[in-house]
Design an enzyme around this catalytic site. Structure first.
Site, short mmCIF file in Angstrom:
data_model
loop_
_atom_site.label_atom_id
_atom_site.label_comp_id
_atom_site.label_asym_id
_atom_site.label_seq_id
_atom_site.Cartn_x
_atom_site.Cartn_y
_atom_site.Cartn_z
N ARG A 1 0.85 -1.27 0.01
CA ARG A 1 -0.07 0.17 0.24
C ARG A 1 0.80 1.09 0.07
NH1 ARG A 1 -5.10 -1.65 2.30
NH2 ARG A 1 -6.58 0.07 2.29
N ARG B 1 -22.33 -0.76 2.66
CA ARG B 1 -21.74 -1.85 3.57
C ARG B 1 -21.67 -1.44 5.02
NH1 ARG B 1 -15.81 -3.55 2.53
NH2 ARG B 1 -15.50 -1.32 3.54
N ARG C 1 -17.49 -2.04 10.78
CA ARG C 1 -16.17 -1.41 10.52
C ARG C 1 -16.00 -0.04 11.16
NH1 ARG C 1 -13.11 -3.30 5.16
NH2 ARG C 1 -12.13 -1.19 5.62
N ARG D 1 -10.09 7.92 3.81
CA ARG D 1 -9.26 6.67 3.17
C ARG D 1 -9.17 7.00 1.75
NH1 ARG D 1 -13.73 2.55 5.15
NH2 ARG D 1 -12.59 1.15 3.64
P1 AP5 Z 1 -15.11 -4.79 -1.13
O1 AP5 Z 1 -14.80 -5.93 -1.74
O2 AP5 Z 1 -15.02 -4.97 0.46
O3 AP5 Z 1 -13.95 -3.59 -1.33
P2 AP5 Z 1 -12.68 -3.57 -0.92
O4 AP5 Z 1 -11.48 -2.84 -1.84
O5 AP5 Z 1 -12.00 -4.66 -0.12
O6 AP5 Z 1 -12.87 -2.39 0.26
P3 AP5 Z 1 -12.06 -2.10 1.66
O7 AP5 Z 1 -12.98 -1.25 2.20
O8 AP5 Z 1 -11.94 -3.37 2.21
O9 AP5 Z 1 -11.00 -1.35 1.18
P4 AP5 Z 1 -9.77 -0.76 2.03
O10 AP5 Z 1 -8.54 -0.63 1.18
O11 AP5 Z 1 -10.09 0.68 2.60
O12 AP5 Z 1 -9.60 -1.76 3.36
P5 AP5 Z 1 -8.55 -2.64 4.12
O13 AP5 Z 1 -9.28 -3.49 4.84
O14 AP5 Z 1 -7.63 -3.05 3.05
O15 AP5 Z 1 -16.29 -4.22 -1.54
C1 AP5 Z 1 -16.85 -3.05 -1.06
C2 AP5 Z 1 -18.34 -3.19 -0.94
O16 AP5 Z 1 -18.80 -3.09 -2.08
C3 AP5 Z 1 -19.09 -4.40 -0.58
O17 AP5 Z 1 -20.20 -4.18 0.29
C4 AP5 Z 1 -19.26 -5.34 -1.51
O18 AP5 Z 1 -20.19 -6.05 -1.38
C5 AP5 Z 1 -19.47 -4.18 -2.51
N1 AP5 Z 1 -19.07 -4.49 -4.28
C6 AP5 Z 1 -17.99 -4.95 -4.11
N2 AP5 Z 1 -17.81 -5.02 -5.67
C7 AP5 Z 1 -18.92 -4.46 -6.23
C8 AP5 Z 1 -19.58 -4.24 -7.52
N3 AP5 Z 1 -18.95 -4.70 -8.59
N4 AP5 Z 1 -20.65 -3.66 -7.78
C9 AP5 Z 1 -21.39 -3.30 -6.64
N5 AP5 Z 1 -21.06 -3.31 -5.38
C10 AP5 Z 1 -20.10 -4.01 -5.31
O19 AP5 Z 1 -7.97 -1.62 4.99
C11 AP5 Z 1 -8.62 -1.01 5.98
C12 AP5 Z 1 -7.54 -0.10 6.67
O20 AP5 Z 1 -6.35 -1.29 7.33
C13 AP5 Z 1 -6.84 0.90 6.07
O21 AP5 Z 1 -7.47 2.01 6.01
C14 AP5 Z 1 -5.24 1.02 6.62
O22 AP5 Z 1 -5.82 1.66 8.12
C15 AP5 Z 1 -5.16 -0.40 7.13
N6 AP5 Z 1 -4.34 -1.10 6.30
C16 AP5 Z 1 -4.62 -2.31 5.70
N7 AP5 Z 1 -3.56 -2.90 4.82
C17 AP5 Z 1 -2.55 -1.86 5.00
C18 AP5 Z 1 -1.28 -1.79 4.48
N8 AP5 Z 1 -0.83 -2.69 3.70
N9 AP5 Z 1 -0.67 -0.62 5.17
C19 AP5 Z 1 -1.05 0.03 6.19
N10 AP5 Z 1 -2.18 0.05 6.62
C20 AP5 Z 1 -3.03 -1.12 6.06
MG MG Z 2 -11.49 -5.27 1.51
#
Ligand code: AP5
Ligand code: MG
Length: 195
Positions: free
Chosen positions: A90, A129, A135, A147
């Site tokens: 990231r 969601r 969350r 974000r």
């Molecule tokens: P979903 O599939 O959940 O999308 P996503 O891209 O996984 O979204 P996230 O909210 O999980 O992304 P994020 O990057 O903010 O979170 P992460 O957990 O990585 O889909 C979203 C919604 O849309 C769902 O309801 C789904 O059903 C719907 N949907 C999907 N596809 C669709 C379509 N085609 N049409 C309509 N609806 C659809 O990170 C969270 C936090 O953790 C970060 O902010 C950060 O603080 C930390 N973190 C995580 N990884 C790191 C890292 N590598 N380095 C530092 N901090 C980190």
């Molecule tokens: Mg995700």
């Protein structure tokens, strides 16, 4: 072994597509966001350190996230037929460290799939969601927009890193889940055929 990075802004569909890829290809899925949320729920020292930053939509420190992925590769990931990395790398330091970890084990990234979705669609998906996800970073529109802003300032450059290494493929993520999945499978099938 095949290693795939599934990339995109918050709400782009990384987790949704990563689960479907894991099912179809019998790959292992690691979401650094899920690992971090589990640490927060378990109230581990690391979880307590990052809880407030995550709730504001900020990133966790590179060093800790890199350690999480390194440990994953040394255990489960290193023995998998394929890995899908969701939400990692990231930042550019994470991408560089990741290459080193993989090279040290004799592996490499085969493909980055970037799910491209317009910003307002991202916000609407996450708000929808957030009504049920529980969350902390989903509930408040200002946190969701933060974000997405953090994605632009810290994360989007990681796509250029993989472009420069010839690993990048953009997917129009604004379509239905199934249409996106078929486009993704077509790219993965090309990688498998070329192995
Ligand atoms: P979903 O599939 O959940 O999308 P996503 O891209 O996984 O979204 P996230 O909210 O999980 O992304 P994020 O990057 O903010 O979170 P992460 O957990 O990585 O889909 C979203 C919604 O849309 C769902 O309801 C789904 O059903 C719907 N949907 C999907 N596809 C669709 C379509 N085609 N049409 C309509 N609806 C659809 O990170 C969270 C936090 O953790 C970060 O902010 C950060 O603080 C930390 N973190 C995580 N990884 C790191 C890292 N590598 N380095 C530092 N901090 C980190
Ligand atoms: Mg995700």
């Amino acid at each position: 072994m095949i290693n795939i990075v599934i990339f995109g802004a918050p709400g782009a569909g990384k987790g949704t597509q990563a689960c479907k890829i894991a099912d179809r290809y019998h790959f292992t899925h690691i979401s650094t966001g899920e690992v971090i949320r589990a640490e927060i729920a378990a109230k581990t020292p690391f979880g307590q350190t990052v809880e407030q930053a995550i709730a504001r939509g900020e990133l966790a420190p590179d060093s800790v996230v890199i350690e999480i992925v390194k440990n994953y590769m040394l255990s489960r990931g290193g023995h998998s037929r394929g890995n899908i990395f969701d939400g990692f790398p990231r930042t550019i330091p994470q991408a560089e460290a990741f290459d080193g970890i993989l090279a040290g084990l004799g592996f490499k990234i085969d493909l980055m799939l970037d799910l491209v979705v317009p910003e307002e669609e991202l916000v609407q998906r996450i708000l929808a969601r957030g009504r049920e996800s529980g969350r902390a970073d989903d509930a408040d529109e200002s946190v969701i927009r933060n974000r997405i802003a953090v994605y632009h300032t810290r994360t989007a450059a990681v796509a250029d890193y993989y472009k420069a290494h010839g690993k990048y493929v953009a997917i129009d993520g604004s379509r239905s889940i199934e249409t996106n999945f078929e486009a993704i499978c077509a790219e993965i099938d090309k990688i498998i055929a070329a192995k």
